[in-house]
Write a protein that holds these residues in place. Structure first.
Motif, short mmCIF file in Angstrom:
data_model
loop_
_atom_site.label_atom_id
_atom_site.label_comp_id
_atom_site.label_asym_id
_atom_site.label_seq_id
_atom_site.Cartn_x
_atom_site.Cartn_y
_atom_site.Cartn_z
N PRO A 177 0.81 -1.22 0.00
CA PRO A 177 0.00 0.00 0.00
C PRO A 177 0.84 1.26 0.00
N TYR A 178 0.28 2.32 -0.57
CA TYR A 178 0.96 3.60 -0.65
C TYR A 178 0.43 4.54 0.41
N GLY A 179 1.21 5.56 0.70
CA GLY A 179 0.82 6.53 1.73
C GLY A 179 -0.36 7.37 1.30
N LEU B 116 0.32 9.81 -5.00
CA LEU B 116 -0.56 10.12 -6.13
C LEU B 116 -1.66 9.07 -6.33
N PRO B 117 -1.34 7.76 -6.27
CA PRO B 117 -2.44 6.78 -6.43
C PRO B 117 -3.51 6.94 -5.36
N LYS B 118 -3.09 7.21 -4.11
CA LYS B 118 -4.07 7.34 -3.04
C LYS B 118 -4.92 8.60 -3.21
N LEU B 119 -4.31 9.72 -3.57
CA LEU B 119 -5.06 10.96 -3.76
C LEU B 119 -6.06 10.82 -4.90
N LEU B 120 -5.62 10.19 -5.99
CA LEU B 120 -6.53 9.98 -7.12
C LEU B 120 -7.66 9.02 -6.74
N GLY B 121 -7.31 7.95 -6.02
CA GLY B 121 -8.31 6.96 -5.64
C GLY B 121 -9.34 7.50 -4.67
N ILE B 122 -8.89 8.28 -3.68
CA ILE B 122 -9.83 8.83 -2.70
C ILE B 122 -10.78 9.81 -3.36
N SER B 123 -10.23 10.74 -4.16
CA SER B 123 -11.09 11.73 -4.82
C SER B 123 -12.03 11.06 -5.81
#
Length: 390
Positions: free
Chosen positions: A268-270, A274-281
């Motif tokens: 998992p990424y923090g 970028l993947p987490k920010l894109l995924g959450i939004s």
């Protein structure tokens, strides 16, 4: 009716002696042809959307023309509420409903493999939920057999539950097959509607209409009709939340794939990656969009579109909602005993979405984009009807 059409088509093919045969219209296509001829005489709605200017370029409506116009229609409902010949008038002109019935025929007719075209009629809410439940149970069984379902994962690493190679091996073929099915179907559709050469200007125009959902504004900027005569931009806005939420989630997965294979950075990424920010939004946007679209679908007036397609619409909305909700829950369950079960639910929802992608509501976006590109090309060409009048 379908058997009669099939027998008639077979008889014409046998009697043609090798000559070209004009495709026979289905009952639903014939109804669109009838209504378009009435609309062509009236032309009151010419400024509402792209359907009516495209209609005025034709005096006759063949099968390809009708399929093209049906997919150009965004079902905003403005023409229904403005039409003096709408029900209960004896002409019973209801363009949004007639076009909607032809659209689903288009998806089925151009489906690949052809035998799976019938899935459009069965792809409803119950099937979507049953497929998610079945796949989730299958994944839970697999995790239980390897002893990882009830065991607290090591840290937040869900690859300790399902190895990365296993997940890639399961999902990549399904996703690629879905892309292949949609691509081959829309390729046949594109060939049949004879669009002509696409210029950079036409492609840019069509992309602008697709990305802005231009024709969900009712032609006057005030929005669609949903449950009554009042205009609302809610349908357009919730479509935007859903569309861009899906793209953001797809971008998150794509970036994570590059991280894994190109840089060797494993999930998992923090939370600030970028993947987490894109995924959450993207997940939050999908939740807002699908919730709004489901509420609008429940309140939509029966004359607005084809009520027989509502199970398919709601099934697709449910799959997107479950994919987004379970993805966000997966993020929140990191490092907890709930992670294995949450991962199984999320993977089951994603797999069900991919499996039904070519044979559900997702197809309308692909075919509609092709129809918008056809219109962008066509409107830049000389109108032969106007030239003949001159």
């Amino acid at each position: 009716m379908q058997q009669l059409e099939a027998l008639t088509r077979q008889a014409c093919e046998q009697a043609s002696g090798g000559y070209a045969v004009i495709p026979i219209l289905s009952a639903k296509e014939a109804e669109v042809e009838r209504q378009m001829k009435i609309c062509n005489s009236c032309r009151y709605c010419e400024g509402f959307c792209a359907v009516f200017p495209a209609m005025t370029r034709r005096l006759e409506f063949g099968k390809a023309d009708i399929n093209y116009l049906a997919n150009l229609c965004h079902n905003c409902g403005a023409c229904l509420h403005a039409c003096q010949y709408a029900p209960p008038h004896e002409f019973a002109v209801n363009v949004p409903q007639a076009m909607a019935k032809v659209r689903v025929e288009t998806y089925a007719d151009y489906a690949w493999p052809p035998a799976l075209g019938a899935l459009y009629k069965r792809n409803g809410l119950f099937l979507a939920l049953a497929l998610v439940a079945g796949l989730t149970l299958f994944l839970m069984l697999a995790a239980w057999l390897q002893g990882s379902l009830l065991r607290a994962p090591s840290g937040a690493n869900f690859y300790s539950i399902f190895p990365h190679k296993l997940m890639a091996g399961l999902f990549a073929p399904i996703f690629l097959l879905a892309l292949l099915s949609l691509s081959l179907g829309v390729r046949r559709f594109w060939k049949d509607i004879s669009p002509g050469a696409a210029t950079a200007e036409a492609v840019g125009d069509a992309a602008d209409k697709v990305l802005r959902l231009k024709f969900l504004d009712g032609g006057h900027g005030e929005g669609c009709n949903n449950a009554n005569d009042s205009f609302t931009l809610a349908r357009r806005r919730f479509h935007h939340f859903t569309f861009y939420g899906f793209l953001l989630c797809l971008a998150a997965t794509s970036v994570a794939t590059l991280y894994h294979y190109l840089f060797g950075w494993e999930a998992p990424y923090g939370f600030t990656s970028l993947p987490k920010l894109l995924g959450i939004s993207g997940g939050v946007s999908l939740l807002i969009g699908t919730t709004g679209l489901f509420a609008l679908n429940l309140r939509r007036h029966p004359l607005q579109g084809d009520t027989a397609q509502r199970p398919m619409d709601r099934g697709f909305i449910a799959l997107l909602f479950l994919t987004a909700a379970s993805g966000l829950m997966l993020m929140l369950s990191r490092g907890t005993p709930a992670l294995p079960l949450t991962l199984c639910v999320h993977l089951g929802a994603v797999m069900a979405l991919f499996v039904t992608l070519p044979y559900g509501k997702f197809a309308h976006g692909i075919f509609r984009s092709a129809a918008l590109l056809k219109w962008a090309i066509e409107k830049r060409q000389p109108n032969s009807l106007k030239l003949s009048d001159d």
